[in-house]
Design an enzyme around this catalytic site. Structure first.
Site: not given
Ligand code: IPE
Ligand code: IPE
Ligand code: MG
Length: 255
Positions: A21, A23, A34, A38, A67, A69, A208
Site C-alpha cells: 500500500d 503507491n 497515481r 503504481h 475486490s 479496488n 503475526e
C-alpha cells in the site's frame, strides 16, 4: 542457472503475505498521477521477491488488487490493468528462471479475456518451479473467498459428496484460497494504515502482523530485514500458555 535459496534459518517465516500500500500517495507527493506510483511499485515487487528467495521463504502472497479496488476511477483501474499485463509479459521468463511458481487468487473472471489468458499462461509456464510460490491476489477479497468456500460446501452437500454434519474447519479450509500452502506466518503492510482491508480473513487467524509507514515504492531490504527480525523475536502462543511452548510441543514453537 537458478540460484539456490539459502537454507531457511529457524524462525524464518515459511509464508509472508503483503499488502503493498501507498503507491498513490507516493505519486501524489511528487505531484504525479497515481498511475506513476503504481509503476514505481513494480520495483518494490521485484525487491520483495528477491529478498524472499534469498531468505528461503517458501511462499509469498502479494495483494495487488482488491475486490473493492474495482470501484476506483476508471482511469486508474485501466492503468493498473495495463501495468499487470506489461508486468506479466516482462517478468514471467525471469521468474521461471529463478524457480518461482506463479499463481493467482481472486475472481479472475472479472478481468478482460486477454489478461485472464496471460495469467493462465504464467501459471502454466512456471508450474514446475520449486524454489518459491508467488501468489498474486488480484480481484481478491477475503469475504468473497469465504463466500465461495461456503458455496463449494453447499454444492458438495447438494451433490451428496459431503454431509452437512461433516462441515468442520478442515472442510472449510480445504475450499479457501491458499489451501495447499502453509498459512501466512508473517503479514506486512506498508503505507502506514493498520488494517486488513479485506485481505486473507480466514488465513490470517494466527499470522503475526507487522506494519510500516514506508510507502510501497520506497520499500528497501533493510525494512524487510527489520520485519524478519521482529518476527523472529515474537512468541507465537496459538492460544496456549508460554510454559506450554516447550520442546514437548515443537509444533507450537514460532515458525
Ligand atoms: C496500493 O496502493 C495499490 C493498490 C491498491 C492497487 P494505493 O493505490 O492504495 O496507494 P494509496 O494507499 O492510495 O497511497
Ligand atoms: C489494499 O489497499 C489493497 C491493495 C493493496 C491491493 P487499499 O488502499 O485498497 O486499502 P484501504 O482502502 O486503504 O483500506
Ligand atoms: Mg491504499
Amino acid at each position: 542457472m537458478t540460484a539456490m535459496p539459502t537454507t531457511p534459518a529457524r524462525n524464518v517465516p515459511r509464508h509472508i503475505a503483503v499488502i503493498m500500500d501507498g503507491n498513490g500517495r507516493w505519486a501524489e507527493r511528487r505531484r504525479r498521477p497515481r498511475a506513476i506510483g503504481h509503476r514505481a511499485g513494480a520495483r518494490a515487487v521485484n525487491l520483495c521477491i528477491d529478498f524472499c528467495l534469498e531468505h528461503g521463504v517458501q511462499a509469498l502472497t502479494l495483494f495487488a488488487f482488491s475486490s473493492e479496488n474495482w470501484g476506483r476511477p476508471e482511469e486508474e483501474v485501466g492503468a493498473l490493468m495495463r501495468l499487470f499485463l506489461n508486468a506479466l509479459d516482462r517478468e514471467v521468463d525471469e521468474l521461471e528462471r529463478r524457480g518461482v511458481r506463479v499463481r493467482f487468487i481472486g475472481e479472475r473472471g472479472r478481468f478482460k479475456q486477454q489478461l485472464q489468458q496471460r495469467m493462465a499462461a504464467a501459471e502454466a509456464q512456471t508450474a514446475a518451479a520449486s524454489h518459491m510460490t508467488l501468489v498474486i491476489a488480484a480481484s481478491y477479497g477475503g469475504r468473497q473467498d469465504i463466500a465461495q468456500a461456503a458455496r463449494a460446501l453447499a454444492m458438495d452437500v447438494a451433490a451428496g459428496i459431503l454431509r452437512a454434519e461433516e462441515i468442520d474447519e478442515t472442510a472449510v479450509a480445504a475450499r479457501m484460497a491458499l489451501a495447499d500452502l502453509p498459512p501466512p506466518d508473517l503479514f506486512i503492510r506498508t503505507g502506514g494504515d493498520q488494517r486488513i482491508s479485506n485481505f486473507l480473513l480466514w488465513q490470517l487467524a494466527y499470522t503475526e502482523l507487522w506494519f510500516t509507514d514506508l510507502l510501497w515504492p520506497e520499500l528497501d531490504t533493510a525494512t524487510l530485514q527489520r520485519a524478519l527480525d521482529d518476527f523472529a523475536s515474537r512468541e507465537r502462543r496459538f492460544g496456549l500458555t508460554s510454559a506450554q511452548l516447550t520442546d514437548a510441543n515443537p509444533e507450537h514453537l514460532s515458525a
